[in-house]
Scaffold this motif. Structure first.
Motif, PDB file in Angstrom:
ATOM      1  N   GLU A  29       6.134  19.043  17.871  1.00  0.00           N
ATOM      2  CA  GLU A  29       5.087  20.274  18.456  1.00  0.00           C
ATOM      3  C   GLU A  29       5.642  21.099  17.080  1.00  0.00           C
ATOM      4  O   GLU A  29       5.325  22.059  17.060  1.00  0.00           O
ATOM      5  N   TRP A  30       7.585  21.108  17.219  1.00  0.00           N
ATOM      6  CA  TRP A  30       8.250  22.094  15.648  1.00  0.00           C
ATOM      7  C   TRP A  30       7.330  21.909  14.173  1.00  0.00           C
ATOM      8  O   TRP A  30       6.767  22.552  13.840  1.00  0.00           O
ATOM      9  N   ARG A  36       0.050  22.123   9.474  1.00  0.00           N
ATOM     10  CA  ARG A  36      -0.751  23.226   9.687  1.00  0.00           C
ATOM     11  C   ARG A  36      -1.050  24.136   8.109  1.00  0.00           C
ATOM     12  O   ARG A  36      -2.252  24.437   7.905  1.00  0.00           O
ATOM     13  N   ASP A  37       0.117  24.592   7.873  1.00  0.00           N
ATOM     14  CA  ASP A  37      -0.119  25.300   6.672  1.00  0.00           C
ATOM     15  C   ASP A  37      -0.174  24.122   5.515  1.00  0.00           C
ATOM     16  O   ASP A  37      -0.894  24.870   4.461  1.00  0.00           O
ATOM     17  N   MET A  38      -0.430  23.266   5.682  1.00  0.00           N
ATOM     18  CA  MET A  38      -0.104  21.961   4.149  1.00  0.00           C
ATOM     19  C   MET A  38      -1.755  22.461   4.300  1.00  0.00           C
ATOM     20  O   MET A  38      -2.713  21.927   3.126  1.00  0.00           O
ATOM     21  N   PHE A 154      -4.732  16.288  15.741  1.00  0.00           N
ATOM     22  CA  PHE A 154      -5.519  16.908  16.163  1.00  0.00           C
ATOM     23  C   PHE A 154      -5.600  18.887  14.950  1.00  0.00           C
ATOM     24  O   PHE A 154      -5.760  19.130  15.414  1.00  0.00           O
ATOM     25  N   ILE A 155      -4.330  18.457  14.646  1.00  0.00           N
ATOM     26  CA  ILE A 155      -4.368  19.921  13.439  1.00  0.00           C
ATOM     27  C   ILE A 155      -5.168  19.417  12.500  1.00  0.00           C
ATOM     28  O   ILE A 155      -5.361  20.228  12.072  1.00  0.00           O
ATOM     29  N   ASP A 156      -5.283  18.657  11.869  1.00  0.00           N
ATOM     30  CA  ASP A 156      -6.128  18.096  11.359  1.00  0.00           C
ATOM     31  C   ASP A 156      -7.522  18.504  11.395  1.00  0.00           C
ATOM     32  O   ASP A 156      -8.481  18.508  10.911  1.00  0.00           O
ATOM     33  N   MET A 157      -8.029  18.208  12.453  1.00  0.00           N
ATOM     34  CA  MET A 157      -9.543  18.756  13.109  1.00  0.00           C
ATOM     35  C   MET A 157      -9.172  19.637  13.559  1.00  0.00           C
ATOM     36  O   MET A 157     -10.350  20.699  13.926  1.00  0.00           O
ATOM     37  N   GLU A 158      -8.911  20.464  13.773  1.00  0.00           N
ATOM     38  CA  GLU A 158      -8.967  21.833  13.775  1.00  0.00           C
ATOM     39  C   GLU A 158      -9.194  22.973  13.093  1.00  0.00           C
ATOM     40  O   GLU A 158     -10.321  23.606  13.944  1.00  0.00           O
ATOM     41  N   ASN A 159     -10.009  22.731  12.191  1.00  0.00           N
ATOM     42  CA  ASN A 159     -11.253  23.191  11.029  1.00  0.00           C
ATOM     43  C   ASN A 159     -12.376  22.923  11.476  1.00  0.00           C
ATOM     44  O   ASN A 159     -13.273  24.097  12.199  1.00  0.00           O
ATOM     45  N   MET A 160     -12.681  21.784  12.593  1.00  0.00           N
ATOM     46  CA  MET A 160     -13.814  21.268  12.857  1.00  0.00           C
ATOM     47  C   MET A 160     -14.324  22.100  13.785  1.00  0.00           C
ATOM     48  O   MET A 160     -15.708  22.183  14.630  1.00  0.00           O
ATOM     49  N   PHE A 161     -12.992  21.300  15.167  1.00  0.00           N
ATOM     50  CA  PHE A 161     -13.711  22.969  15.877  1.00  0.00           C
ATOM     51  C   PHE A 161     -13.382  23.778  16.465  1.00  0.00           C
ATOM     52  O   PHE A 161     -13.908  24.795  16.707  1.00  0.00           O
TER      53      PHE A 161
END
Length: 444
Positions: A29-30, A36-38, A154-161
């Motif tokens: 989680e940390w 996300r920044d990457m 899930f982080i990689d798909m955040e933009n799609m969400f």
């Protein structure tokens, strides 16, 4: 282990499992912020590269190649720093997991060895304990790997969400029907519109365009002419009032059916990096080659296309840069002809062209608009003198309306604009004549 080998062994394994799972979840989680920044830095670097390549002409105009390279290098450097943080945090997670497993195995092995020396356990029990521990920790390793992979995905798909959550500005009304176009009458009734709160673009605009007529919109920049075109095509919904076509409120019909009956020839024609044939066919993708060529003939560009080495298979380049301004405008006109709409919108379609090319394209546009309802946005008043009705807009309001001769007789805003343009054209002509005189005498 508690039952067969004792409470201490059960406690050691329980503590190791609990600590392993807890640290895996907490560290995973940390590290999400680094992932996300990457992704953000990666998007920025790619956007900067694409933006620079698409606008390469502007970059070269201002000799800014090194500036763009430095900007891209800086974006890549920031991305690499973020990527290093992701890799380093992953290494920290793996080493922490290995440390927990190693400590548990060490503690259990020492305890088991002690019991062997005390003859409470046999050597075979020591081997059995190590085998059980390894078999137990293998699923734990897979748990950590899968949890990390799922979290990363899930982080990689955040933009799609975020795209899924994006609200559509212009939506079809519930139970909206298709537009039933009969004659092509357009009505604006007390229309108010603003792009942002507090700055109204159109103030109580009302007018009607009868079937087959041509309406011209003129006025200074920022008066709302192009906004009327966008509202009619329903890129935006009006804030007040109503827009009707053949008595039907366009906000109550499906957008696809509305736009199927409207053709647009924009001021800045953007073409796809494809063949001329496919760019014309974009007006109606199911059209045959014969229909494409017929549309090109109507737009007075067929002969020009045949003069190219590859004919209709000629590649136009990015945004049509291999074609001249007049050629691109004719391709746009051919597209509109191929679409065959009943309503034509012309948004300053000839403002950036020379006089001769403008006259030729005006003739092509006249063929397109014949027997069709059309709305023309123009800066050059000489191009709209034959319009059935001219609306003069100023600061979002209709200040004058009528035919060309009527507006000149009123002596108002339109007449002032006409005199200014005529004076400007006369001044240009005199200046050109003065410039040419010395040259012609030298030639003699």
């Amino acid at each position: 282990m508690f039952t067969h080998m004792g409470a201490w062994f059960g406690l050691i394994i329980f503590m190791c499992m609990s600590l392993y799972l807890t640290l895996t979840i907490l560290i995973t989680e940390w590290r999400t912020k680094y992932r996300r920044d990457m992704n953000t830095r990666d998007n920025e670097a790619k956007s900067r590269a694409v933006d620079s390549l698409l606008n390469f002409e502007t970059v070269k105009y201002y000799n800014a190649e090194s500036y763009e390279v430095n900007r891209f290098n800086e974006a890549i450097r920031k991305y690499q720093v973020s990527e290093w943080k992701v890799s380093a945090s992953l290494g920290l997670l793996n080493q922490t997991q290995n440390l927990v497993i190693g400590l548990g195995l060490l503690a259990g092995s020492l305890l088991c060895a002690y019991f062997v020396t005390e003859h409470k356990l046999q050597v075979g029990d020591f081997v059995l304990f190590g085998t059980y521990i390894i078999q137990l920790y293998t699923p734990l390793n897979w748990f950590g790997t899968y949890y990390r992979m799922i979290q990363t995905s899930f982080i990689d798909m955040e933009n799609m969400f975020e795209l899924f959550n994006e609200e559509q500005e212009v939506k079809d009304a519930v139970n909206a029907g298709d537009l039933r176009l009969e004659a092509g009458r357009i009505e604006f009734e007390n229309v108010h519109f603003s792009y942002v709160e507090g700055k109204e673009i159109l103030h109580d605009v009302s007018f009607s365009v009868m079937p087959g007529q041509t309406l011209a919109l003129v006025g200074p920049s920022g008066s709302g002419k192009s906004t009327i075109i966008r509202l009619l095509f329903r890129f935006y919904d009006v804030w007040g009032g109503c827009i009707r076509i053949d008595g039907q409120d366009i906000s109550q019909v499906k957008q696809a059916s509305l736009r199927a009956h409207i053709g647009v020839v924009p001021q800045d024609t953007v073409l796809f990096n494809d063949t001329i044939s496919n760019n014309i066919r974009y007006g109606r993708v199911s059209a045959t080659d014969e229909e494409v060529q017929e549309a090109a003939r109507a737009a007075d560009i067929h002969d020009r296309i045949l003069s190219f080495p590859d004919g209709y298979s000629t590649q136009v380049g990015e945004r049509g840069l291999k074609l001249s301004g007049g050629e691109k405008q004719r391709v746009a006109i051919a597209r509109t002809i191929l679409k065959g709409p009943r309503i034509i919108l012309l948004d300053e379609a000839t403002s950036a062209l020379d006089t001769e090319t403008e006259r030729n394209i005006q003739a092509s546009l006249a063929k397109v608009c014949a027997h069709r309802t059309s709305i023309v946005v123009a800066h050059r008043l000489s191009t709209v003198v034959g319009a059935d009705q001219i609306l003069v807009l100023k600061e979002g309001r209709v200040v004058e309306r009528g035919r060309h001769e009527e507006l000149l007789q009123k002596g108002g805003v339109y007449a002032s604009m006409w005199l200014q343009q005529q004076a400007g054209e006369d001044g240009d002509g005199k200046e050109c004549g003065t410039e040419k005189a010395p040259g012609s005498s030298k030639g003699q």
